[in-house]
Structure formats: structure tokens, C-alpha cells
Design a protein around this motif. Structure first.
Motif, PDB file in Angstrom:
ATOM      1  N   ASN A 119       0.831  -1.199   0.000  1.00  0.00           N
ATOM      2  CA  ASN A 119       0.000   0.000   0.000  1.00  0.00           C
ATOM      3  C   ASN A 119       0.874   1.261   0.000  1.00  0.00           C
ATOM      4  N   GLU A 120       1.902   1.270   0.851  1.00  0.00           N
ATOM      5  CA  GLU A 120       2.783   2.440   0.924  1.00  0.00           C
ATOM      6  C   GLU A 120       3.564   2.633  -0.376  1.00  0.00           C
ATOM      7  N   VAL A 121       4.076   1.550  -0.926  1.00  0.00           N
ATOM      8  CA  VAL A 121       4.851   1.650  -2.167  1.00  0.00           C
ATOM      9  C   VAL A 121       3.954   2.058  -3.338  1.00  0.00           C
ATOM     10  N   ALA A 122       2.736   1.520  -3.386  1.00  0.00           N
ATOM     11  CA  ALA A 122       1.793   1.900  -4.439  1.00  0.00           C
ATOM     12  C   ALA A 122       1.518   3.396  -4.397  1.00  0.00           C
ATOM     13  N   GLN A 123       1.334   3.941  -3.191  1.00  0.00           N
ATOM     14  CA  GLN A 123       1.068   5.372  -3.064  1.00  0.00           C
ATOM     15  C   GLN A 123       2.293   6.192  -3.470  1.00  0.00           C
ATOM     16  N   PHE A 124       3.475   5.717  -3.114  1.00  0.00           N
ATOM     17  CA  PHE A 124       4.710   6.418  -3.506  1.00  0.00           C
ATOM     18  C   PHE A 124       4.848   6.469  -5.024  1.00  0.00           C
ATOM     19  N   LEU A 125       4.563   5.349  -5.670  1.00  0.00           N
ATOM     20  CA  LEU A 125       4.768   5.253  -7.114  1.00  0.00           C
ATOM     21  C   LEU A 125       3.645   5.880  -7.933  1.00  0.00           C
ATOM     22  N   THR A 126       2.397   5.696  -7.490  1.00  0.00           N
ATOM     23  CA  THR A 126       1.252   6.090  -8.335  1.00  0.00           C
ATOM     24  C   THR A 126       0.263   7.041  -7.670  1.00  0.00           C
ATOM     25  N   GLY A 127       0.369   7.196  -6.355  1.00  0.00           N
ATOM     26  CA  GLY A 127      -0.621   7.991  -5.631  1.00  0.00           C
ATOM     27  C   GLY A 127      -1.888   7.209  -5.328  1.00  0.00           C
ATOM     28  N   LYS A 128      -1.936   5.926  -5.701  1.00  0.00           N
ATOM     29  CA  LYS A 128      -3.118   5.098  -5.481  1.00  0.00           C
ATOM     30  C   LYS A 128      -2.874   4.089  -4.367  1.00  0.00           C
ATOM     31  N   LYS A 129      -3.935   3.784  -3.632  1.00  0.00           N
ATOM     32  CA  LYS A 129      -3.885   2.756  -2.597  1.00  0.00           C
ATOM     33  C   LYS A 129      -4.237   1.402  -3.201  1.00  0.00           C
ATOM     34  N   ILE A 130      -3.854   0.341  -2.492  1.00  0.00           N
ATOM     35  CA  ILE A 130      -4.269  -0.985  -2.924  1.00  0.00           C
ATOM     36  C   ILE A 130      -5.701  -1.208  -2.423  1.00  0.00           C
ATOM     37  N   PRO A 131      -6.423  -2.207  -2.934  1.00  0.00           N
ATOM     38  CA  PRO A 131      -7.830  -2.406  -2.549  1.00  0.00           C
ATOM     39  C   PRO A 131      -8.022  -2.569  -1.039  1.00  0.00           C
ATOM     40  N   SER A 132      -9.071  -1.955  -0.515  1.00  0.00           N
ATOM     41  CA  SER A 132      -9.318  -1.969   0.929  1.00  0.00           C
ATOM     42  C   SER A 132      -9.699  -3.353   1.451  1.00  0.00           C
ATOM     43  N   TYR A 133     -10.240  -4.236   0.596  1.00  0.00           N
ATOM     44  CA  TYR A 133     -10.566  -5.564   1.097  1.00  0.00           C
ATOM     45  C   TYR A 133      -9.293  -6.294   1.546  1.00  0.00           C
ATOM     46  N   ILE A 134      -8.139  -5.858   1.057  1.00  0.00           N
ATOM     47  CA  ILE A 134      -6.862  -6.442   1.466  1.00  0.00           C
ATOM     48  C   ILE A 134      -6.360  -5.758   2.737  1.00  0.00           C
ATOM     49  N   THR A 135      -6.323  -4.444   2.739  1.00  0.00           N
ATOM     50  CA  THR A 135      -5.767  -3.726   3.894  1.00  0.00           C
ATOM     51  C   THR A 135      -6.666  -3.806   5.121  1.00  0.00           C
ATOM     52  N   ASP A 136      -7.963  -3.993   4.935  1.00  0.00           N
ATOM     53  CA  ASP A 136      -8.893  -4.062   6.072  1.00  0.00           C
ATOM     54  C   ASP A 136      -8.986  -5.456   6.695  1.00  0.00           C
ATOM     55  N   LEU A 137      -8.472  -6.473   6.014  1.00  0.00           N
ATOM     56  CA  LEU A 137      -8.648  -7.847   6.480  1.00  0.00           C
ATOM     57  C   LEU A 137      -8.125  -8.095   7.892  1.00  0.00           C
ATOM     58  N   PRO A 138      -6.917  -7.661   8.255  1.00  0.00           N
ATOM     59  CA  PRO A 138      -6.447  -7.959   9.610  1.00  0.00           C
ATOM     60  C   PRO A 138      -7.367  -7.424  10.703  1.00  0.00           C
ATOM     61  N   SER A 139      -7.819  -6.189  10.580  1.00  0.00           N
ATOM     62  CA  SER A 139      -8.699  -5.638  11.623  1.00  0.00           C
ATOM     63  C   SER A 139     -10.046  -6.344  11.639  1.00  0.00           C
ATOM     64  N   GLU A 140     -10.530  -6.774  10.473  1.00  0.00           N
ATOM     65  CA  GLU A 140     -11.798  -7.508  10.435  1.00  0.00           C
ATOM     66  C   GLU A 140     -11.668  -8.862  11.131  1.00  0.00           C
ATOM     67  N   VAL A 141     -10.563  -9.559  10.880  1.00  0.00           N
ATOM     68  CA  VAL A 141     -10.352 -10.853  11.533  1.00  0.00           C
ATOM     69  C   VAL A 141     -10.204 -10.663  13.042  1.00  0.00           C
ATOM     70  N   LEU A 142      -9.419  -9.658  13.436  1.00  0.00           N
ATOM     71  CA  LEU A 142      -9.194  -9.429  14.867  1.00  0.00           C
ATOM     72  C   LEU A 142     -10.436  -8.936  15.584  1.00  0.00           C
ATOM     73  N   SER A 143     -11.428  -8.459  14.850  1.00  0.00           N
ATOM     74  CA  SER A 143     -12.662  -7.992  15.485  1.00  0.00           C
ATOM     75  C   SER A 143     -13.572  -9.154  15.881  1.00  0.00           C
ATOM     76  N   THR A 144     -13.205 -10.368  15.495  1.00  0.00           N
ATOM     77  CA  THR A 144     -14.011 -11.538  15.838  1.00  0.00           C
ATOM     78  C   THR A 144     -13.435 -12.230  17.074  1.00  0.00           C
ATOM     79  N   PRO A 145     -14.271 -12.913  17.841  1.00  0.00           N
ATOM     80  CA  PRO A 145     -13.753 -13.692  18.979  1.00  0.00           C
ATOM     81  C   PRO A 145     -12.736 -14.739  18.532  1.00  0.00           C
ATOM     82  N   PHE A 146     -12.977 -15.362  17.385  1.00  0.00           N
ATOM     83  CA  PHE A 146     -12.059 -16.369  16.870  1.00  0.00           C
ATOM     84  C   PHE A 146     -10.691 -15.742  16.581  1.00  0.00           C
ATOM     85  N   GLY A 147     -10.701 -14.564  15.948  1.00  0.00           N
ATOM     86  CA  GLY A 147      -9.452 -13.868  15.643  1.00  0.00           C
ATOM     87  C   GLY A 147      -8.701 -13.489  16.899  1.00  0.00           C
ATOM     88  N   GLN A 148      -9.424 -13.017  17.918  1.00  0.00           N
ATOM     89  CA  GLN A 148      -8.784 -12.660  19.181  1.00  0.00           C
ATOM     90  C   GLN A 148      -8.188 -13.882  19.872  1.00  0.00           C
TER      91      GLN A 148
END
Length: 170
Positions: A119-148
């Protein structure tokens, strides 16, 4: 080299679970059912530019030929556009990142991983972020009891698909 040269930038996306996450998602993330979410994959990403694939793993920032990791061919490729950043400047930037934010000792499966790097390198090179379904996954998993419950185990996992460390550190 002409200053107006531009270079294609691509995001390579790999499902390190090789489809298992999608199959087991209903069992693992029961709390996602009420939100309508499911786990499609466990994503490893890399940026491809200047003829190489760059990624961050437990051994630091690595590179290889595109598709040259043990993950094989990517599950999908996202065209992020073009950059005018020449390879020499890009390498200087990567070395700076390898000495700071993405040094060997800073890898963390949830907070500072290959996807944060991409995500950081993409923004450096193009000004664009990578898809949020990828960057949001860790917090979504950790928001579940199973993830915790699994977090202590998951925190000990270091993904390392190989490649050449750009700073020579191991």
C-alpha cells in the motif's frame, strides 16, 4: 533515460491459504455471519515495477522475478497505473524503507506486513492505494472472537516466500 518515461505498476495478489480460507470462513468467523462478510482469502501482496516483484516479509524487503515466489502465479493482478519514478530513485526509497518502517525486526502479521508495504509503495509510485478488502482484512479478523483467540498464535507467524533481500540483511 528520458525524464518523461513512465513504467507500469502492478499489484500481485496471492491467497496464501490457496482457497482454504474461503472454504473454512463460515466455520472460523461465525461472527461475520451477522455482518454478511466472509473471508475470501489470506492475502499476500507485492508490487511489480521495473521488471521485478517487491514484497515485505519477515526477512525484510525482498525482490524476485515477477511470479517467482513459491506462491507461483498470483491469484489476481491489479493494474495500478504508471509511475515516472526511475528505478534508481525507487531503489533508494526501498533502502530507506528497509532501514526504517520495513526493517527485518518490524514485521508484524497484522499491523506491519506485506500489504501495508504494498500500500505504501503503491502510493509512492502512483498515488493510489491498494484495494481496501486487502488492507482491512487484519482488523476484520481481529474484530471476531475467533481472531482474538488465535492472535497469539497468528502473531508468531512470519510469511516468507523467498526472494532476494534488497539490503542483504537476513
Amino acid at each position: 533515460m528520458d525524464l518523461n518515461d513512465s513504467y507500469p505498476v502492478k499489484l500481485y495478489i496471492y491467497d496464501v491459504s490457496r482457497g482454504m480460507a474461503r472454504q473454512l470462513s463460515p466455520l472460523m468467523l461465525v461472527t461475520f455471519i451477522h455482518t454478511g462478510k466472509h473471508l475470501d482469502g489470506i492475502w499476500h501482496t507485492a508490487i511489480v515495477v521495473h521488471g521485478k516483484e517487491y514484497f515485505f516479509v519477515g526477512e525484510g524487503i525482498n525482490s524476485c522475478s515477477p511470479g517467482g515466489t513459491p506462491f507461483g502465479e498470483p491469484d489476481s493482478i491489479v493494474d495500478l497505473g504508471f509511475t515516472e519514478v526511475p528505478e534508481e530513485i525507487f531503489m533508494e526509497h526501498l533502502i530507506s524503507l528497509a532501514e526504517s518502517t520495513y526493517s527485518v525486526d518490524k514485521y508484524n502479521l497484522f499491523e506491519n506486513n506485506c500489504n501495508a508495504f504494498s500500500n505504501e509503495v503503491a502510493q509512492f509510485l502512483t498515488g493510489k492505494k491498494i484495494p481496501s478488502y486487502i488492507t482491512d482484512l487484519p482488523s476484520e479478523v481481529l474484530s471476531t472472537p475467533f481472531g482474538q483467540a488465535l492472535r497469539p498464535l497468528l502473531d508468531s507467524i512470519v510469511i516468507n516466500p523467498g526472494g532476494n533481500n534488497i539490503t542483504g540483511q537476513r
